[in-house]
Design an enzyme around this catalytic site. Structure first.
Site, short mmCIF file in Angstrom:
data_model
loop_
_atom_site.label_atom_id
_atom_site.label_comp_id
_atom_site.label_asym_id
_atom_site.label_seq_id
_atom_site.Cartn_x
_atom_site.Cartn_y
_atom_site.Cartn_z
N ASP A 150 32.60 23.20 -28.37
CA ASP A 150 31.56 23.08 -27.46
C ASP A 150 31.17 22.00 -26.64
O ASP A 150 30.54 21.79 -25.68
CB ASP A 150 29.96 23.22 -28.07
CG ASP A 150 30.08 24.75 -28.82
OD1 ASP A 150 30.63 25.62 -28.14
OD2 ASP A 150 29.73 24.78 -29.92
N GLU A 174 3.12 1.89 -6.41
CA GLU A 174 3.80 1.19 -7.64
C GLU A 174 3.64 1.56 -9.20
O GLU A 174 4.24 1.53 -9.79
CB GLU A 174 2.99 -0.44 -7.61
CG GLU A 174 3.24 -1.54 -6.66
CD GLU A 174 2.38 -0.94 -5.56
OE1 GLU A 174 2.67 -2.11 -4.61
OE2 GLU A 174 1.57 -0.05 -5.37
N ASN A 225 -3.86 -0.05 -6.95
CA ASN A 225 -2.54 0.56 -7.26
C ASN A 225 -2.12 0.58 -8.70
O ASN A 225 -1.55 1.42 -9.35
CB ASN A 225 -1.51 0.03 -6.34
CG ASN A 225 -1.42 0.63 -4.97
OD1 ASN A 225 -2.33 1.30 -4.48
ND2 ASN A 225 -0.54 0.49 -4.00
N ALA A 248 0.77 -1.11 0.05
CA ALA A 248 0.16 -0.04 0.01
C ALA A 248 0.87 1.28 -0.06
O ALA A 248 0.50 2.27 -0.42
CB ALA A 248 -1.06 0.09 1.13
N ASP A 267 27.24 23.55 -31.41
CA ASP A 267 27.31 22.47 -32.46
C ASP A 267 28.87 22.19 -32.71
O ASP A 267 29.06 21.24 -33.72
CB ASP A 267 26.67 23.18 -33.67
CG ASP A 267 27.29 24.61 -34.12
OD1 ASP A 267 28.34 24.83 -33.38
OD2 ASP A 267 26.88 25.06 -35.06
N ASP A 295 25.99 28.68 -28.04
CA ASP A 295 27.34 29.40 -28.73
C ASP A 295 26.30 30.30 -29.84
O ASP A 295 25.26 30.45 -29.90
CB ASP A 295 27.63 28.21 -29.76
CG ASP A 295 28.85 28.29 -30.58
OD1 ASP A 295 29.49 29.17 -30.31
OD2 ASP A 295 28.70 27.82 -31.65
#
Length: 881
Positions: free
Chosen positions: A626, A285, A716, A281, A622, A327
């Protein structure tokens, strides 16, 4: 590998490498050098195996607890409970695995890049070979369009220019030279070197290889990238913290109830089973499944908008961002040089005029402008059908400008046949052509401003041609444009009746004006920046480009205003030791918007600096330069089309359309998912809290158990999960991008949320215990009927509990829950499943269900609906939920 080759003479290099410039290396030398230095390839990080990806799906505290509950269930022969929990574990793992595997496959498709080749001099002969077989000391030949195969020192060249944006962040092509440079020269200013992975955009060269593989500049950055550690996502940290809290709570309650019951003289096996029931309980879940599906749905939704998410948690982390580092070149700008400003003696035009029909008509009546167009087309080596290739970016921009302003390039060239050309080189810093139009000879010259001013005695004005006496004024105006970050090119011409001698071509020129070039910002970036500001997210530009160029772009996209103080732009040289800055300087860094002339190590250090100051950092880039910062950031975002393989490999997110604005969409989705996760966590916790307290009270007070273990599991996994999933499908609040970022330290469930979960859970508990007492003591029905009435009351109360989720500031009848069609579908599905469980004999037996009378169902309905009324009364009265 040879150290600092830019500071050595050619003779020193050849002596050190033992190579003959006329014949190159011998076969035996190549063999020895390859044994020493290996192949010219970068060390690749071993790809994550399919089994590791699958295993990682199980590394979650709630999964651990579910596993323990499963083992306990099996050990006490509670097979149904055990298999039910096992199914939950497997479902969660499979969904997460599938989504991450799909993302990895998408990235692998991007990384299928062909092996480059190179021309080298060996044994006195020029030969073509794959660049991976190049060794230090090799003499390589470079020409326009080539990808440089290794770091090399230039021996000789003709008008060589390279594009190094992916390595240095410099948007303008770099003009190369031969001069020996000081030892401390920065990478971006090593003009006598070419670097692995950069592109030759103009000219030809012969160079001697000084470094290969991991010893190249790109290789060193690759090493730095692999060494950079990745922070766990904020969602992982917060869910793990919540999970640990739930584990402690579960173990405490289960142990307390089992021990208390045993002390009271109850059967030990019964108390253990009740303990397992309480554990089941207490554990939500459905939480791993619902969280995984909510993130996976966000992942799929973004992929349809060309945003690839490589890891599930990255979807939500996007919504946590407090700062976005980006950038400049190719991200905020088009990575394509274009004409920005045209300055004549009697007029000035800028990029806005080039898109205005009235201004264009005015320009086309200006004789000086027409002459500059002629020079732009004639004194230009780019073929009209090769404008998209790796040619000289300035010459490509000039042809595009001529075409954009309404001129026919082929017609201009056809009517002006070229007689001779003086090519551009690093010494004369200009290019000239002699053309003939059938009546007279036209000398067209373009080049560095200072060179053309020296050779120009005249200037063209509105009235005609006059002596060029205001050179000082032109110097000042040119310097002003240069300080704004524009690349300056000057134009001059003269017309002659007779064909001039070559040595007389550059004498007595007539100065026409200058053009300022800029890598223009993307058209959609300005609005995206505004959206980020409205959302309270700071955007910071980090670039290797010049400070003035960077500031100019920042002002154009309204990242900066012209009134902002100079301190808003920081030069990389001033923060070399960022960890040792005084407090005042630290504040300057935190308040800065533009960081220029930054090298890869500094980009990485800056990301770490922000993280140490409790920022959730996104990095957009890119280039190879970087990659380390992309990996270190909480979220690394790489460009898919023009991004380098190094950047795409370490990023968490890949923008397949290379649009900066796609990040705004991703952040919006991330924020929405985070709020949805909060909603369904509160919902699941309140439902589970009601189950725990109900079972605990009943077991300690000798009441019939309102819930049995399998009934709890049914709740549940069925009636809790579907409404929770529907909450995860919500579109979110309309003004979500107008809200400030959350405090990074704020837990996923705040005090207010715990109070809400407590109030809703206790409201349900009151109804469940109430109906249990009423059925047992007043209706005097048997234990099974009492249990069933409590079970159905809990089911109804939990389904209605979904309407408690919206904040009290929203109308009860019109909010994000009541307008969510998924919610109504989930409620209908849950009711249908409950009816099926009631009607199908095998499920009826598994859940210990019996037939109830209509009167008993009416009692269930009254107690069930009372929970919603009680919760809403407390919510509206309390004012904090």
């Amino acid at each position: 590998m040879i150290q600092n080759p830019h500071s050595l003479s050619i003779q020193e290099l050849t002596d050190y490498l033992n190579v003959d410039l006329e014949t190159g290396l011998t076969s035996s030398q190549v063999k020895n050098l390859r044994n020493i230095y290996g192949t010219n390839t970068l060390k690749q990080k071993k790809a994550k195996s399919i089994w590791i990806i699958l295993l990682e799906q199980f590394l979650d505290p709630i999964i651990y607890l579910l596993f323990v509950a499963m083992v306990l269930a099996f050990s006490f022969s509670e097979w149904l409970e055990g298999f039910a929990v096992l199914i939950v574990i497997l479902l969660t793992a499979i969904i997460g695995f599938f989504m991450e595997w799909q993302a990895i496959r998408s990235v692998e498709a991007l990384q299928k890049i062909a092996q480059t080749v190179a021309y080298v001099l060996r044994n006195g002969n020029q030969k073509k070979l794959k660049s991976r077989y190049i060794v230090p000391g090799d003499i390589v030949y470079l020409s326009s369009g080539d990808v440089v195969p290794a770091d090399a020192r230039i021996i000789e060249h003709q008008s060589l220019a390279t594009k190094e944006a992916s390595l240095t962040g410099e948007s303008i092509q770099v003009e190369k030279g031969l001069e020996v440079l000081p030892l401390q020269t920065t990478l971006a200013e090593r003009l006598n070197m070419v670097f692995k992975g950069t592109i030759v955009v103009r000219g030809e060269a012969k160079a001697i290889v000084t470094a290969t593989g991991d010893s190249t500049c790109i290789g060193q950055i690759s090493k730095m990238t692999q060494q950079a550690s990745k922070e766990r996502s904020p969602l992982e940290k917060k869910l793990n913290k919540l999970s640990r809290w739930l584990i402690v709570l579960t173990l405490f309650l289960a142990s307390l109830i089992a021990i208390s019951g045993y002390i009271q003289g109850k059967d030990l096996m019964l108390m253990v089973k009740i303990g397992i029931a309480l554990a089941v309980a207490a554990i939500p879940e459905g939480l791993p499944i619902v969280a995984t599906i909510a993130l996976a749905r966000g992942m799929v939704k973004l992929s349809k908008r060309k945003v690839i998410i490589k890891k599930l948690e990255a979807v939500q982390t996007l919504g946590e961002l407090t700062i976005v580092c980006t950038d400049k070149t190719g991200t905020l700008t088009k990575d394509k040089i274009s004409v920005h400003t045209l300055l004549l003696q009697d007029a000035e035009f800028n990029s806005d005029d080039f898109n205005n029909p009235d201004s264009l008509n005015n320009m086309r009546t200006n004789t000086t402008f027409l002459d500059i167009i002629d020079i732009s087309v004639l004194c230009n080596n780019v073929k009209p059908d090769h404008e998209q290739s790796n040619g000289d970016s300035i010459e490509i921009a000039l042809l595009e400008f001529a075409r954009k302003t309404g001129f026919d390039i082929e017609e201009i060239r056809a009517s002006h046949s070229e007689i001779l050309e003086i090519p551009f080189d690093a010494n004369n810093k200009l290019m000239a052509t002699l053309n003939y139009d059938g009546e007279q000879y036209l000398v067209c010259v373009k080049g560095a401003f200072e060179k053309l001013v020296e050779t120009s005695n005249y200037i063209q004005v509105k009235e005609g041609i006059s002596l060029f006496v205001n050179k000082k004024g032109w110097y000042d105006q040119t310097q002003k444009l240069a300080n704004e970050g524009l690349r300056i090119l000057a134009f001059a011409n003269k017309t002659l009746k007779k064909k001039p001698n070559r040595e007389d071509i550059l004498k007595d020129l007539c100065f026409l004006g200058i053009i300022g070039f800029l890598d223009p910002p993307r058209t959609d970036v300005k609005q995206a920046i505004k959206t980020y500001k409205d959302a309270g997210i700071n955007v910071v530009m980090i670039t290797g480009d010049h400070p003035s160029t960077s500031r100019k772009i920042a002002e154009e996209i309204e990242l900066l205003s012209s009134d902002d103080l100079p301190q808003k732009v920081i030069h990389g040289n001033s923060i070399l030791e960022i960890d040792e800055l005084p407090k005042k300087r630290e504040m300057d860094v935190l308040n800065a918007t533009v960081f220029a002339r930054m090298v890869p190590e500094q980009k990485l250090d800056l990301v770490e600096f922000y993280q140490k100051h409790n920022q959730i950092v996104g990095m957009i880039g890119d280039g190879v330069n970087d990659a380390p910062a992309l990996k270190k950031a909480d979220i690394g975002i790489a460009m898919g089309l023009r991004g380098t393989e190094a950047a795409r490999e370490v990023a968490d997110v890949i923008l397949m359309d290379d649009k900066f604005t796609s990040t705004e969409l991703a952040i919006r989705q991330g924020r929405t998912i985070y709020e949805n996760i909060r909603h369904f966590v509160v919902y699941l916790l309140s439902c589970n809290l009601a189950e725990i307290i109900s079972v605990a009270i009943a077991s300690l007070s000798n009441l019939p158990l309102p819930l049995l273990p399998l009934q709890i599991l049914f709740l549940n996994l069925v009636t809790d999960v579907f409404p929770a999933l529907a909450l995860g499908m919500g579109k979110g609040e309309g003004g979500i991008m107008k809200q400030l970022p959350r405090d990074p330290k704020e837990p996923i469930i705040t005090t207010r949320h715990w109070i809400s979960a407590g109030v809703y859970g206790l409201s349900i508990t009151i109804a469940v215990i109430g109906v249990t007492i009423y059925a047992h003591y007043i209706m005097l029905v048997n234990y099974q009927v009492v249990n069933n009435m409590a079970f159905y009351t809990l089911v109804l109360a939990q389904l209605l509990n979904v309407f408690n989720v919206p904040h009290r500031k929203f109308s009860f009848f019109n909010n994000e829950v009541t307008t969510n069609l998924w919610i109504w579908g989930a409620l209908a599905l849950s009711v249908i499943l409950l009816i099926l469980a009631y009607e199908i004999p095998i499920l009826e037996r598994v859940l210990s269900l019996v037939v109830l009378t209509s009167g008993q169902f009416i009692i269930v309905g009254l107690f069930g609906f009372s929970t919603l009324i009680l919760s809403q009364f407390i919510k509206r009265l309390g004012g904090t939920l």
